[in-house]
Design an enzyme around this catalytic site. Structure first.
Site, mmCIF file in Angstrom:
data_model
loop_
_atom_site.group_PDB
_atom_site.id
_atom_site.type_symbol
_atom_site.label_atom_id
_atom_site.label_comp_id
_atom_site.label_asym_id
_atom_site.label_seq_id
_atom_site.Cartn_x
_atom_site.Cartn_y
_atom_site.Cartn_z
ATOM 1 C CE1 TYR A 141 -4.630 -3.050 5.117
ATOM 2 C CE2 TYR A 141 -4.272 -0.720 4.679
ATOM 3 C CZ TYR A 141 -4.414 -2.012 4.233
ATOM 4 O OH TYR A 141 -4.324 -2.266 2.888
ATOM 5 C CB SER B 38 -0.860 -0.018 1.263
ATOM 6 O OG SER B 38 -1.448 1.235 1.469
ATOM 7 C CE LYS C 215 -1.907 -4.799 3.220
ATOM 8 N NZ LYS C 215 -2.055 -6.101 2.567
#
Ligand code: NAD
Ligand code: UFG
Length: 338
Positions: free
Chosen positions: A150, A125, A154
């Site tokens: 979150y 991301s 990543k």
């Protein structure tokens, strides 16, 4: 033709990628626990392509289930979408995010190594970039500690995969840093189907347009941008799906671990998205300005030149196509797959 294991293949980006893989002649095995998706998306993928895929319901955190897939199918490469992605939920339930996204990815590469499958495309991301970088963001810019758990998962998985690849030259890993995926397949039969209240702009806009929500809250109109609202790089999910095929072809031919930005290189503000949606679809979208959302940056868009040069990838769709296709999916499926 090569056999591709697609973890999380029943989800939004995974289902679109399955179409591209099947159309290109790959054999597809989807491995998904259906925690944020429905098998109906895969039925529709098979309808659209008139080709069949194999679906295995399972969890990437479960070694036995994963090992069995590698034993039962001679997999050539893995595209790894499986994971949780709700930013707000990741703040409330960090362990569930660490477990699914980090422990799940570790289990996946363990099972891959056991089966001697070393080619992997990973869903990363743009959230991993340091927020002080000035857009356009390129792959050499420093990563930072993302403002939410979150994004943090990543970054950690990217770093683990880089170290894994450095430790064993057999590995061939693509880190695809997505910007903001929106849109849907032209047929309108598959698309984004978030559970509960959408976190992201596009599904919120389409749910207001279809009458499921009263109005869009625009988070902040005092950013230093063209009209005060946040600017992002929206990318059509079909272009994003295609980037996976390009990355797969690249990785099947070379070794090592490399990151590519997958965005169009164009930034659009929230107001531009709303106004363009209204114009191209002829539907009003009620809205109000509210306070900024914690953790949001003013502007984020990609320098995609590395992906264009090295993967031979080129985005085909502009903002109008994305907004037409998102609406085409939502109006045909007002309640998603339900
Ligand atoms: P999605 O939720 O639609 O798809 C993810 C799929 O993974 C779902 O089908 C879900 O059931 C499955 N899954 C979740 N945990 C699992 C587990 N433990 N075992 C097996 N399956 C599991 O999300 P998406 O938008 O298609 O995103 C795909 C990937 O891309 C995710 O890794 C996401 O973090 C990443 N990503 C998405 C965006 C975005 O804006 N959509 C942006 C950047 C990165
Ligand atoms: N926004 C609103 N109202 C909403 C939702 C969003 O005004 O109801 C605004 C946001 O403030 C932002 C823009 O719309 O300016 C886009 O927000 P999204 O939530 O759609 O997307 P983000 O850029 O915040 O995050 C997305 C993905 C993340 C990923 C990140 C990478 O959701 O998974 O892009 O940049 F990490």
């Amino acid at each position: 033709m090569a056999k591709i294991l697609v973890t999380g293949g029943a989800g939004y980006i995974g289902s679109h990628t399955c179409i591209e893989l099947l159309d290109a002649g790959y054999e597809v095995i989807v491995f998904d626990n259906l925690s944020n998706s429905s098998e109906e998306s895969l039925n529709r993928v098979q309808d659209i392509t008139q080709k069949s895929l194999t679906f295995v319901q399972g969890d990437i955190r479960n070694a036995d289930e994963l090992d069995r897939v590698f034993e039962n199918h001679s997999i050539d490469a893995v595209i790894h979408f499986a994971g949780l992605k709700a930013v707000g939920e990741s703040q409330e339930k960090p362990l569930i995010y660490f477990d699914n996204n980090i422990a799940g990815s570790i289990q996946l590469v363990k099972s891959m190594a056991k089966a001697k499958v070393y080619t992997l495309v990973f869903s990363s991301s743009a959230a991993i970039y340091d927020e002080d970088n000035i857009s356009p963001l390129n792959e050499q810019m420093p990563t930072g500690i993302p403002s939410n758990n979150y994004g943090y998962t990543k970054l950690i998985v990217e770093q683990l995969l880089q170290k894994l690849s450095a430790s064993n030259p057999e590995w061939s890993i693509a880190l695809l840093r997505y910007f903001n995926p929106v849109g849907a397949h032209k047929s309108g039969r598959i698309g984004e189907d978030p559970q509960g209240i959408p976190n992201n702009l596009m599904p919120y806009v389409t749910q207001v347009a279809v009458g499921r929500r009263e109005k869009l809250s625009i988070y902040g109109n005092d950013y230093d941008t063209v009209d005060g609202t946040g600017v992002r790089d929206y990318i059509h999910v079909v272009d994003l799906a295609n980037a996976h095929l390009c990355a797969l072809n690249n990785r099947l031919q070379s070794k090592g671990c490399r990151a590519w930005n997958i965005g169009t290189g164009n930034g659009s503000s929230v107001l531009q998205v709303k106004d363009t949606f209204e114009q191209v679809n002829g539907i009003p979208v009620a809205f109000e300005f509210v306070a900024r959302r914690a953790g949001d940056v003013a502007t984020s868009f990609a320098d995609n030149s590395r992906a264009v040069a090295e993967l031979g990838w080129q985005p085909q769709y502009g903002l109008e196509d994305m907004l037409k296709d998102s609406w085409n999916w939502q109006k045909q499926n007002p309640n998603g797959y339900n």
